[in-house]
Scaffold this motif. Structure first.
Motif, PDB file in Angstrom:
ATOM      1  N   GLN A  52     -18.045  -2.313  -1.907  1.00 53.48           N
ATOM      2  CA  GLN A  52     -16.892  -2.090  -2.195  1.00 53.48           C
ATOM      3  C   GLN A  52     -17.035  -2.354  -3.798  1.00 53.48           C
ATOM      4  OE1 GLN A  52     -13.620  -1.630   0.138  1.00 53.48           O
ATOM      5  NE2 GLN A  52     -13.892  -0.766   1.243  1.00 53.48           N
ATOM      6  N   HIS A  59     -15.125  -4.130   6.409  1.00 52.56           N
ATOM      7  CA  HIS A  59     -14.634  -2.681   6.385  1.00 52.56           C
ATOM      8  C   HIS A  59     -16.192  -2.147   7.313  1.00 52.56           C
ATOM      9  CE1 HIS A  59     -13.143   1.553   4.799  1.00 52.56           C
ATOM     10  NE2 HIS A  59     -14.381   1.902   5.271  1.00 52.56           N
ATOM     11  N   GLY A  97      -8.813   4.755  -2.903  1.00 59.61           N
ATOM     12  CA  GLY A  97      -9.553   3.321  -3.183  1.00 59.61           C
ATOM     13  C   GLY A  97      -7.660   2.821  -4.602  1.00 59.61           C
ATOM     14  N   GLU A 129      -6.445   3.002   8.087  1.00 56.35           N
ATOM     15  CA  GLU A 129      -6.762   4.463   8.495  1.00 56.35           C
ATOM     16  C   GLU A 129      -7.339   5.838   8.512  1.00 56.35           C
ATOM     17  OE1 GLU A 129      -6.738   6.291   4.457  1.00 56.35           O
ATOM     18  OE2 GLU A 129      -8.586   5.902   3.298  1.00 56.35           O
ATOM     19  N   GLU A 180       0.857  -5.074   4.511  1.00 57.98           N
ATOM     20  CA  GLU A 180       0.108  -5.557   5.200  1.00 57.98           C
ATOM     21  C   GLU A 180      -0.359  -6.539   5.466  1.00 57.98           C
ATOM     22  OE1 GLU A 180      -3.122  -2.347   5.427  1.00 57.98           O
ATOM     23  OE2 GLU A 180      -2.166  -1.514   6.821  1.00 57.98           O
ATOM     24  N   LYS A 181      -0.711  -7.251   5.588  1.00 62.31           N
ATOM     25  CA  LYS A 181      -1.078  -8.533   5.982  1.00 62.31           C
ATOM     26  C   LYS A 181      -2.762  -8.167   5.013  1.00 62.31           C
ATOM     27  CE  LYS A 181      -2.617 -13.278   6.626  1.00 62.31           C
ATOM     28  NZ  LYS A 181      -1.362 -13.813   5.906  1.00 62.31           N
ATOM     29  N   GLU A 210     -10.854   4.006  10.164  1.00 57.07           N
ATOM     30  CA  GLU A 210     -11.689   2.661   9.759  1.00 57.07           C
ATOM     31  C   GLU A 210     -11.071   1.700   9.785  1.00 57.07           C
ATOM     32  OE1 GLU A 210     -13.157   5.323   5.055  1.00 57.07           O
ATOM     33  OE2 GLU A 210     -10.930   4.123   5.315  1.00 57.07           O
ATOM     34  N   LYS A 260       1.205  -0.745   0.423  1.00 52.42           N
ATOM     35  CA  LYS A 260      -0.481  -0.105  -0.305  1.00 52.42           C
ATOM     36  C   LYS A 260       0.796   1.081  -0.403  1.00 52.42           C
ATOM     37  CE  LYS A 260      -3.729  -0.431   2.857  1.00 52.42           C
ATOM     38  NZ  LYS A 260      -4.744   0.079   4.201  1.00 52.42           N
ATOM     39  N   LEU A 294      -6.434  -9.366   4.534  1.00 53.80           N
ATOM     40  CA  LEU A 294      -6.771 -10.055   5.355  1.00 53.80           C
ATOM     41  C   LEU A 294      -8.299 -10.250   3.807  1.00 53.80           C
ATOM     42  CD1 LEU A 294      -7.911  -7.255   7.918  1.00 53.80           C
ATOM     43  CD2 LEU A 294      -6.402  -9.443   7.819  1.00 53.80           C
TER      44      LEU A 294
HETATM   45  P1  ADP Z   1      -7.957   4.074   0.594  1.00 53.80           P
HETATM   46  O1  ADP Z   1      -7.471   5.103   1.604  1.00 53.80           O
HETATM   47  O2  ADP Z   1      -7.744   4.393  -0.713  1.00 53.80           O
HETATM   48  O3  ADP Z   1      -9.720   4.227   0.608  1.00 53.80           O
HETATM   49  P2  ADP Z   1      -7.858   1.954   2.342  1.00 53.80           P
HETATM   50  O4  ADP Z   1      -6.431   1.769   3.505  1.00 53.80           O
HETATM   51  O5  ADP Z   1      -9.465   3.058   3.494  1.00 53.80           O
HETATM   52  O6  ADP Z   1      -7.495   3.117   1.122  1.00 53.80           O
HETATM   53  O7  ADP Z   1      -8.329   0.818   1.567  1.00 53.80           O
HETATM   54  C1  ADP Z   1      -9.663   0.695   1.343  1.00 53.80           C
HETATM   55  C2  ADP Z   1     -10.051  -0.559   0.929  1.00 53.80           C
HETATM   56  O8  ADP Z   1      -8.954  -1.209   0.080  1.00 53.80           O
HETATM   57  C3  ADP Z   1     -10.320  -0.994   2.652  1.00 53.80           C
HETATM   58  O9  ADP Z   1     -11.465  -0.483   2.576  1.00 53.80           O
HETATM   59  C4  ADP Z   1     -10.510  -2.914   2.150  1.00 53.80           C
HETATM   60  O10 ADP Z   1     -11.863  -3.211   1.415  1.00 53.80           O
HETATM   61  C5  ADP Z   1      -9.421  -3.070   1.362  1.00 53.80           C
HETATM   62  N1  ADP Z   1      -7.799  -2.765   2.220  1.00 53.80           N
HETATM   63  C6  ADP Z   1      -6.850  -2.263   2.239  1.00 53.80           C
HETATM   64  N2  ADP Z   1      -5.934  -2.812   3.446  1.00 53.80           N
HETATM   65  C7  ADP Z   1      -6.846  -3.785   3.032  1.00 53.80           C
HETATM   66  C8  ADP Z   1      -5.723  -5.278   3.761  1.00 53.80           C
HETATM   67  N3  ADP Z   1      -4.852  -5.372   4.374  1.00 53.80           N
HETATM   68  N4  ADP Z   1      -6.527  -6.365   3.444  1.00 53.80           N
HETATM   69  C9  ADP Z   1      -7.343  -6.382   3.062  1.00 53.80           C
HETATM   70  N5  ADP Z   1      -8.451  -5.749   2.355  1.00 53.80           N
HETATM   71  C10 ADP Z   1      -7.549  -3.942   2.478  1.00 53.80           C
END
Ligand code: ADP
Length: 447
Positions: free
Chosen positions: A232, A208, A165, A287, A200-201, A275, A158, A203
């Motif tokens: 989503q 969410h 997204g 985040e 990150e792991k 979140e 990330k 998941l």
């Molecule tokens: P943004 O700031 O672009 O919205 P986020 O960190 O909030 O990014 O992540 C957006 C979405 O991406 C999450 O709601 C989830 O669906 C997916 N996501 C993010 N991190 C993970 C993770 N570690 N494992 C699985 N899905 C993830």
């Protein structure tokens, strides 16, 4: 209280802010691009200033033009809405230098939370559980491989500065890791001007779930419960509900308290959203958003609190008008994001709205700035309306949503209304049995 607020945004959120201001006796200034001359927020605002050509870069992101508009009109505060400049710490700083109030948190908090790496570090120290991953940036591929082996595949790369997204890559095995890191870095540098990435792991079956918080300048902090935003597409929210069908009220208040304590420890002021991914009864922070969220109305529907009004009051130096114990969660609310897109291919469908009829009736709310005869410009986000419905129970809410979607007429362009109509009839959705991957799988299954 402020006399005049400049709204540095467009579309439904500009109108939402205008409405809150008018009800508080505050005059509004709309700023707009040349493409938005006929937009509803421009027509309704007390004053308007054209700030540039259609491209967002030259208008809604044009800081000097927006500051000039505020100075010319004598606005004493600026509301940034969401998107555009809402999470730009420099914008908040420049506004303050001009002795104008920024309706949002401090530039320092925006900066801290805007970098997802520093955000994770900070909230972890404040007692919030985070997704297991690298401690900070991964720069070296050998180290990255070691970390990924330790947390176990799949992992997600990330961008520290990512948002909307974008800037994320899922990696299923060690041999894909290096190229994923390289491409993520490239995309991050190009889109966000910061190449830092972290691991990150990933998941596999999470929901969410996010918590709304609100804090004034006097150390009073409340949480307004959670929202489930698991539906989503491409990591972007499509439909949200509050409360989450997956949590019981004990889990809600336990997590709400943890979040409130952390926000107090941070000294944060304003509205914010923490979140989480939620899997097997555990929460993992991903985040914090330091702004008003698109989906804030569902929280308003179950709490009766006008979040934008509170946000303006806080910026004006007033204390929160309620305490945690005053907040009563009542019933269930769902929001459908309606986009000007083909409902199944998601091809953008800008153009002229020939006929428009919005649904109404008890507990039905439409936040939108479109109208019959309005031409949706092709330059901006495709979300054109939010349909928000409340019911005493989730079931009542679902039945009302079916009815409201059936009444909604937006002719002349394609919209995602048919998608919402079909997905809310799915047994998994009706049973609340969905995770963040459910919608993508559903879309594949109906192709
Ligand atoms: P943004 O700031 O672009 O919205 P986020 O960190 O909030 O990014 O992540 C957006 C979405 O991406 C999450 O709601 C989830 O669906 C997916 N996501 C993010 N991190 C993970 C993770 N570690 N494992 C699985 N899905 C993830």
């Amino acid at each position: 209280m402020f006399d005049k607020v400049l709204i540095a945004n467009r579309g439904e959120i500009a109108l939402r802010i205008h409405r809150a201001c008018q009800e508080m006796g505050i005059a509004t200034v709309a700023v707009h691009s040349t493409a938005d001359e006929h937009a509803m927020h421009v027509r309704l605002a007390n004053e308007c200033v054209c700030i540039g050509p259609p491209s967002s870069q030259d208008s809604y992101l044009n800081i000097p033009a927006i500051i000039s508009a505020a100075e010319i009109t004598g606005a004493d505060a600026i509301h940034p809405g969401y998107g555009f400049l809402s999470e730009n710490d420099k914008f908040a700083e420049i506004i303050a230098e001009h002795k104008i109030e920024f309706i949002g948190p401090s530039a320092e908090h925006i900066r801290l939370m805007g970098d997802k790496i520093s955000a994770k570090e900070v909230v972890k120290k404040l007692g919030i559980p985070v997704v297991p991953g690298s401690d900070g940036e991964v720069a070296d591929i050998t180290k990255a491989k070691k970390i990924a082996d330790k947390i176990g595949y799949p992992v997600i790369v990330k961008a520290a500065a990512g948002g909307g997204g974008r800037g994320m890559k899922v990696v299923h095995s060690a041999n894909e890791l290096e190229s994923a890191i390289q491409s993520c870095k490239k995309e991050a540098a190009a889109s966000f001007g910061d190449a830092a990435v972290y691991l990150e792991k990933f998941l596999t079956l999470p929901r969410h779930i996010e918590f709304q918080v609100i804090a004034d300048k006097y150390g009073n902090v409340c949480h307004l419960g959670e929202r489930d935003c698991s539906l989503q597409r491409r990591h972007q929210k499509v439909l949200e509900e509050a409360p989450s069908p997956a949590l019981n009220s004990d889990e809600q208040s336990r997590m709400g308290d943890i979040v409130s304590k952390a926000i107090k420890g941070l000294g944060y002021v304003g509205v914010g959203t923490i979140e989480f991914l939620y899997e097997n009864g555990e929460f993992f922070f991903i985040e914090m958003n330091t702004r008003l969220q698109v989906e804030h109305p569902i929280t308003e529907m179950i709490t009766g609190i006008d979040i934008v009004r509170e946000q303006i009051r806080i910026a004006a130096g007033l204390p929160l008008s309620f305490r945690q114990e005053d907040i009563k969660f009542s019933g269930h609310a769902i929001e459908c994001r309606i986009n000007a897109e083909d409902p199944f291919t998601f091809m953008p469908s800008p153009g002229k709205i020939k006929d428009y009829h919005a649904p109404g009736g008890l507990d039905v709310r439409v936040d939108s700035a479109i109208y019959s005869g309005y031409s949706i410009p092709p330059y901006y986000d495709s979300m054109i309306a939010k349909l928000i419905v409340h019911g005493k129970t989730r079931n009542e809410c679902l039945m009302r949503l079916r009815r409201a979607l059936a009444e909604y007429v937006i002719d002349g362009i394609k919209t995602t209304i048919p998608l919402h109509q079909s997905l809310i009839r799915e047994p998994d959705f009706i049973n609340g049995a969905y995770d963040i991957h459910w919608l993508e799988n559903y879309l594949k299954s109906i192709k």
